[in-house]
Design a protein around this motif. Structure first.
Motif, PDB file in Angstrom:
ATOM      1  N   ALA A  42       0.937  -1.194   0.106  1.00  0.00           N
ATOM      2  CA  ALA A  42      -0.097  -0.069   0.047  1.00  0.00           C
ATOM      3  C   ALA A  42       0.961   1.348   0.062  1.00  0.00           C
ATOM      4  O   ALA A  42       0.245   2.447  -0.473  1.00  0.00           O
ATOM      5  CB  ALA A  42      -0.981  -0.128   1.025  1.00  0.00           C
ATOM      6  N   GLY A  43       1.823   1.323   0.562  1.00  0.00           N
ATOM      7  CA  GLY A  43       2.955   2.307   0.492  1.00  0.00           C
ATOM      8  C   GLY A  43       2.350   3.422   1.590  1.00  0.00           C
ATOM      9  O   GLY A  43       1.882   3.011   2.618  1.00  0.00           O
ATOM     10  N   ILE A  44       2.312   4.707   1.531  1.00  0.00           N
ATOM     11  CA  ILE A  44       1.806   5.567   2.352  1.00  0.00           C
ATOM     12  C   ILE A  44       0.423   6.523   2.231  1.00  0.00           C
ATOM     13  O   ILE A  44       0.072   7.198   3.094  1.00  0.00           O
ATOM     14  CB  ILE A  44       2.938   6.744   2.753  1.00  0.00           C
ATOM     15  N   GLY A  45      -0.099   6.134   0.975  1.00  0.00           N
ATOM     16  CA  GLY A  45      -1.360   6.662   0.895  1.00  0.00           C
ATOM     17  C   GLY A  45      -1.554   8.022  -0.079  1.00  0.00           C
ATOM     18  O   GLY A  45      -2.080   8.036  -0.821  1.00  0.00           O
ATOM     19  N   ARG A  46      -0.488   8.930   0.245  1.00  0.00           N
ATOM     20  CA  ARG A  46      -0.300  10.013  -0.401  1.00  0.00           C
ATOM     21  C   ARG A  46       1.066  10.725  -0.504  1.00  0.00           C
ATOM     22  O   ARG A  46       1.982  10.257   0.644  1.00  0.00           O
ATOM     23  CB  ARG A  46      -1.393  11.299   0.183  1.00  0.00           C
ATOM     24  N   TYR A  47       1.395  11.215  -1.479  1.00  0.00           N
ATOM     25  CA  TYR A  47       2.769  11.677  -1.670  1.00  0.00           C
ATOM     26  C   TYR A  47       2.888  13.361  -1.963  1.00  0.00           C
ATOM     27  O   TYR A  47       2.149  13.805  -2.810  1.00  0.00           O
ATOM     28  CB  TYR A  47       3.404  10.996  -2.797  1.00  0.00           C
ATOM     29  N   ASP A  48       3.589  13.785  -1.087  1.00  0.00           N
ATOM     30  CA  ASP A  48       4.191  15.145  -1.233  1.00  0.00           C
ATOM     31  C   ASP A  48       5.026  15.513  -2.387  1.00  0.00           C
ATOM     32  O   ASP A  48       6.130  15.286  -2.260  1.00  0.00           O
ATOM     33  CB  ASP A  48       4.656  15.852   0.270  1.00  0.00           C
ATOM     34  N   LEU A  49       4.311  16.295  -3.283  1.00  0.00           N
ATOM     35  CA  LEU A  49       5.276  16.516  -4.472  1.00  0.00           C
ATOM     36  C   LEU A  49       6.145  17.552  -4.300  1.00  0.00           C
ATOM     37  O   LEU A  49       6.885  17.890  -5.159  1.00  0.00           O
ATOM     38  CB  LEU A  49       4.199  16.656  -5.756  1.00  0.00           C
ATOM     39  N   THR A  50       6.004  18.397  -3.344  1.00  0.00           N
ATOM     40  CA  THR A  50       6.527  19.598  -3.147  1.00  0.00           C
ATOM     41  C   THR A  50       7.981  18.974  -2.297  1.00  0.00           C
ATOM     42  O   THR A  50       8.613  19.891  -2.034  1.00  0.00           O
ATOM     43  CB  THR A  50       5.785  20.775  -2.331  1.00  0.00           C
ATOM     44  N   SER A  51       7.960  17.916  -1.864  1.00  0.00           N
ATOM     45  CA  SER A  51       9.085  17.378  -0.790  1.00  0.00           C
ATOM     46  C   SER A  51      10.404  17.262  -1.616  1.00  0.00           C
ATOM     47  O   SER A  51      10.621  17.310  -2.976  1.00  0.00           O
ATOM     48  CB  SER A  51       8.693  15.944  -0.557  1.00  0.00           C
ATOM     49  N   GLU A  52      11.434  17.227  -0.851  1.00  0.00           N
ATOM     50  CA  GLU A  52      12.776  17.196  -1.582  1.00  0.00           C
ATOM     51  C   GLU A  52      12.973  16.085  -2.487  1.00  0.00           C
ATOM     52  O   GLU A  52      13.562  16.206  -3.392  1.00  0.00           O
ATOM     53  CB  GLU A  52      13.770  17.690  -0.506  1.00  0.00           C
ATOM     54  N   ALA A  53      12.607  14.994  -1.971  1.00  0.00           N
ATOM     55  CA  ALA A  53      12.701  13.867  -2.750  1.00  0.00           C
ATOM     56  C   ALA A  53      11.942  13.929  -4.068  1.00  0.00           C
ATOM     57  O   ALA A  53      12.451  13.492  -5.106  1.00  0.00           O
ATOM     58  CB  ALA A  53      12.096  12.446  -2.027  1.00  0.00           C
ATOM     59  N   ALA A  54      10.754  14.180  -4.010  1.00  0.00           N
ATOM     60  CA  ALA A  54       9.835  14.391  -5.373  1.00  0.00           C
ATOM     61  C   ALA A  54      10.458  15.408  -6.153  1.00  0.00           C
ATOM     62  O   ALA A  54      10.457  15.335  -7.490  1.00  0.00           O
ATOM     63  CB  ALA A  54       8.396  14.746  -5.056  1.00  0.00           C
ATOM     64  N   GLN A  55      10.901  16.492  -5.591  1.00  0.00           N
ATOM     65  CA  GLN A  55      11.514  17.772  -6.634  1.00  0.00           C
ATOM     66  C   GLN A  55      13.124  17.222  -6.994  1.00  0.00           C
ATOM     67  O   GLN A  55      13.264  17.809  -8.139  1.00  0.00           O
ATOM     68  CB  GLN A  55      11.823  18.818  -5.622  1.00  0.00           C
ATOM     69  N   LYS A  56      13.768  16.273  -6.552  1.00  0.00           N
ATOM     70  CA  LYS A  56      14.991  15.569  -6.701  1.00  0.00           C
ATOM     71  C   LYS A  56      14.816  15.148  -8.042  1.00  0.00           C
ATOM     72  O   LYS A  56      15.504  15.178  -9.278  1.00  0.00           O
ATOM     73  CB  LYS A  56      15.320  14.827  -5.736  1.00  0.00           C
ATOM     74  N   THR A  57      13.835  14.340  -8.452  1.00  0.00           N
ATOM     75  CA  THR A  57      13.752  13.524  -9.662  1.00  0.00           C
ATOM     76  C   THR A  57      12.733  14.287 -10.528  1.00  0.00           C
ATOM     77  O   THR A  57      12.722  14.151 -11.820  1.00  0.00           O
ATOM     78  CB  THR A  57      13.186  12.223  -9.354  1.00  0.00           C
ATOM     79  N   LEU A  58      11.581  14.922 -10.203  1.00  0.00           N
ATOM     80  CA  LEU A  58      10.406  15.538 -10.747  1.00  0.00           C
ATOM     81  C   LEU A  58       9.800  14.368 -11.823  1.00  0.00           C
ATOM     82  O   LEU A  58       9.226  14.907 -12.782  1.00  0.00           O
ATOM     83  CB  LEU A  58      11.154  16.764 -11.687  1.00  0.00           C
ATOM     84  N   GLU A  59       9.592  13.098 -11.463  1.00  0.00           N
ATOM     85  CA  GLU A  59       9.068  12.331 -12.190  1.00  0.00           C
ATOM     86  C   GLU A  59       7.582  12.448 -12.738  1.00  0.00           C
ATOM     87  O   GLU A  59       7.160  12.157 -13.900  1.00  0.00           O
ATOM     88  CB  GLU A  59       9.410  10.685 -11.578  1.00  0.00           C
ATOM     89  N   TYR A  60       6.964  13.054 -11.578  1.00  0.00           N
ATOM     90  CA  TYR A  60       5.799  13.493 -11.858  1.00  0.00           C
ATOM     91  C   TYR A  60       5.210  14.450 -12.848  1.00  0.00           C
ATOM     92  O   TYR A  60       4.026  14.525 -13.412  1.00  0.00           O
ATOM     93  CB  TYR A  60       5.022  14.061 -10.452  1.00  0.00           C
ATOM     94  N   GLU A  61       6.162  15.240 -13.283  1.00  0.00           N
ATOM     95  CA  GLU A  61       6.022  16.402 -14.268  1.00  0.00           C
ATOM     96  C   GLU A  61       5.823  15.372 -15.671  1.00  0.00           C
ATOM     97  O   GLU A  61       5.026  16.222 -16.469  1.00  0.00           O
ATOM     98  CB  GLU A  61       7.244  17.136 -14.391  1.00  0.00           C
ATOM     99  N   ASN A  62       6.326  14.458 -15.790  1.00  0.00           N
ATOM    100  CA  ASN A  62       6.067  13.737 -17.094  1.00  0.00           C
ATOM    101  C   ASN A  62       5.050  12.550 -17.014  1.00  0.00           C
ATOM    102  O   ASN A  62       4.535  11.977 -17.810  1.00  0.00           O
ATOM    103  CB  ASN A  62       7.376  12.912 -17.333  1.00  0.00           C
ATOM    104  N   GLY A  63       4.304  12.774 -15.902  1.00  0.00           N
ATOM    105  CA  GLY A  63       3.189  11.656 -15.466  1.00  0.00           C
ATOM    106  C   GLY A  63       2.012  12.501 -15.454  1.00  0.00           C
ATOM    107  O   GLY A  63       1.336  13.115 -16.198  1.00  0.00           O
ATOM    108  N   VAL A  64       1.608  12.452 -13.967  1.00  0.00           N
ATOM    109  CA  VAL A  64       0.302  13.295 -13.639  1.00  0.00           C
ATOM    110  C   VAL A  64       0.324  14.602 -13.855  1.00  0.00           C
ATOM    111  O   VAL A  64      -0.859  15.453 -14.216  1.00  0.00           O
ATOM    112  CB  VAL A  64      -0.161  12.994 -11.995  1.00  0.00           C
ATOM    113  N   GLY A  65       1.523  15.391 -14.177  1.00  0.00           N
ATOM    114  CA  GLY A  65       1.841  16.631 -14.307  1.00  0.00           C
ATOM    115  C   GLY A  65       1.092  17.243 -15.835  1.00  0.00           C
ATOM    116  O   GLY A  65       0.773  18.162 -16.160  1.00  0.00           O
ATOM    117  N   ARG A  66       1.202  16.067 -16.793  1.00  0.00           N
ATOM    118  CA  ARG A  66       0.591  16.058 -18.075  1.00  0.00           C
ATOM    119  C   ARG A  66      -1.123  16.229 -18.101  1.00  0.00           C
ATOM    120  O   ARG A  66      -1.509  16.510 -19.257  1.00  0.00           O
ATOM    121  CB  ARG A  66       1.317  15.060 -19.111  1.00  0.00           C
ATOM    122  N   LEU A  67      -1.511  15.576 -16.994  1.00  0.00           N
ATOM    123  CA  LEU A  67      -3.053  15.553 -17.086  1.00  0.00           C
ATOM    124  C   LEU A  67      -3.710  16.402 -16.082  1.00  0.00           C
ATOM    125  O   LEU A  67      -4.981  16.756 -16.206  1.00  0.00           O
ATOM    126  CB  LEU A  67      -3.275  14.135 -16.569  1.00  0.00           C
TER     127      LEU A  67
END
Length: 279
Positions: A42-67
């Motif tokens: 299950a993971g943690i349920g929700r993910y903070d895209l402003t966090s240092e880890a998410a901002q390090k990779t910015l993978e969400y920009e090419n995923g949910v960020g496109r939608l």
């Protein structure tokens, strides 16, 4: 248990997986009878895209960020996009819903969600995320033990999501064994097994092993964004679905094609095929 999904939350693989998951749950909602969702990783349920880890990779920009914030490229994506919008109520993409939040968004008062997570910190975060929610149960438990402990559910209808981090070299084999054992306990449930598409030979071996179990009515849905065997970290995302809802195969062909048109790609495509027909 070293994998941390925050680095990858909301990437194209998440989008594909969660969009299909939301669509399956939308099908389950059609009938009034209650259903249960078992999420084994299950993971943690929700993910903070402003966090240092998410901002390090910015993978969400090419995923949910496109939608996010745009018109749904296909009506079948609406349940997924609604779940994303629900945890970003001000219209700014700051958080991403993991599979527990995708599932919770689909529950009606008569439905139930069971979450399994082995990592102690993540299990604690899950309990905090769903505190005081009587429809959600969180268990710190190994995924394959959870399949034995929680199946069959009392509701008799539902979805099992098996979505490993693929830290273990034998994860494909563990998935096959886990599915076979779970299906023996609950043959009428819907099962969705996510797998990464890196080296095609490994995927073929996994699919052949599942086929040899003799389980009927298995659909394969794949979305790839790079050419096969480019030896990049991830070429695409696949779901093996047992007992898919009626006509899901037809819907997924259109849904995944719409996603492929929106997501950044260097090739790849969409494949929706039957591994095993209905018996």
């Amino acid at each position: 248990m070293n994998y941390r999904h925050i680095f990858h939350a909301g990437n194209p693989a998440d989008v594909m997986k969660h969009a299909v998951m939301a669509l399956i749950l939308d099908h389950l909602r059609v009938k009034p009878a209650p259903f249960c969702v078992l999420d084994t990783h299950a993971g943690i349920g929700r993910y903070d895209l402003t966090s240092e880890a998410a901002q390090k990779t910015l993978e969400y920009e090419n995923g949910v960020g496109r939608l996010f914030g745009a018109h749904a490229p296909h009506p079948s994506l609406t349940p997924y996009l609604d779940a994303v919008a629900a945890i970003n109520p001000d219209g700014v993409l700051r958080a991403y819903p993991g599979s527990p939040r995708i599932a919770r968004a689909a529950l009606r008062p008569q439905d139930r969600l069971v979450l399994g997570e082995l990592h102690p910190d993540d299990a604690h975060a899950l309990r905090r995320e769903f505190r005081d929610d009587p429809q959600v149960a969180v268990h710190e438990i190994d995924a394959y033990v959870a399949l034995k402990a929680h199946l069959p559910p009392k509701e008799k209808r539902g979805l099992v999501l098996i979505d490993p981090p693929f830290e273990q070299p034998d994860e494909f084999s563990r998935m096959v064994e886990g599915l076979a054992a779970a299906h023996r306990r609950w043959p009428t449930g819907v099962y969705a097994l996510w797998y990464p598409i890196k080296e095609r030979a490994a995927v073929w071996r996994f699919q052949e092993a599942v086929e040899k179990t003799g389980i009927a009515k298995i659909l394969l849905a794949e979305l790839t964004w790079h050419p096969e065997d480019t030896h990049l970290r991830l070429n695409g995302s696949g779901l093996l679905i047992v007992n898919p809802p009626w006509r899901l195969d037809e819907t997924l062909k259109e849904t995944l094609a719409a996603l492929h048109a929106v997501l950044p790609t260097t090739g790849g495509g969409v494949s929706v095929t039957w591994l095993a027909p209905e018996a």
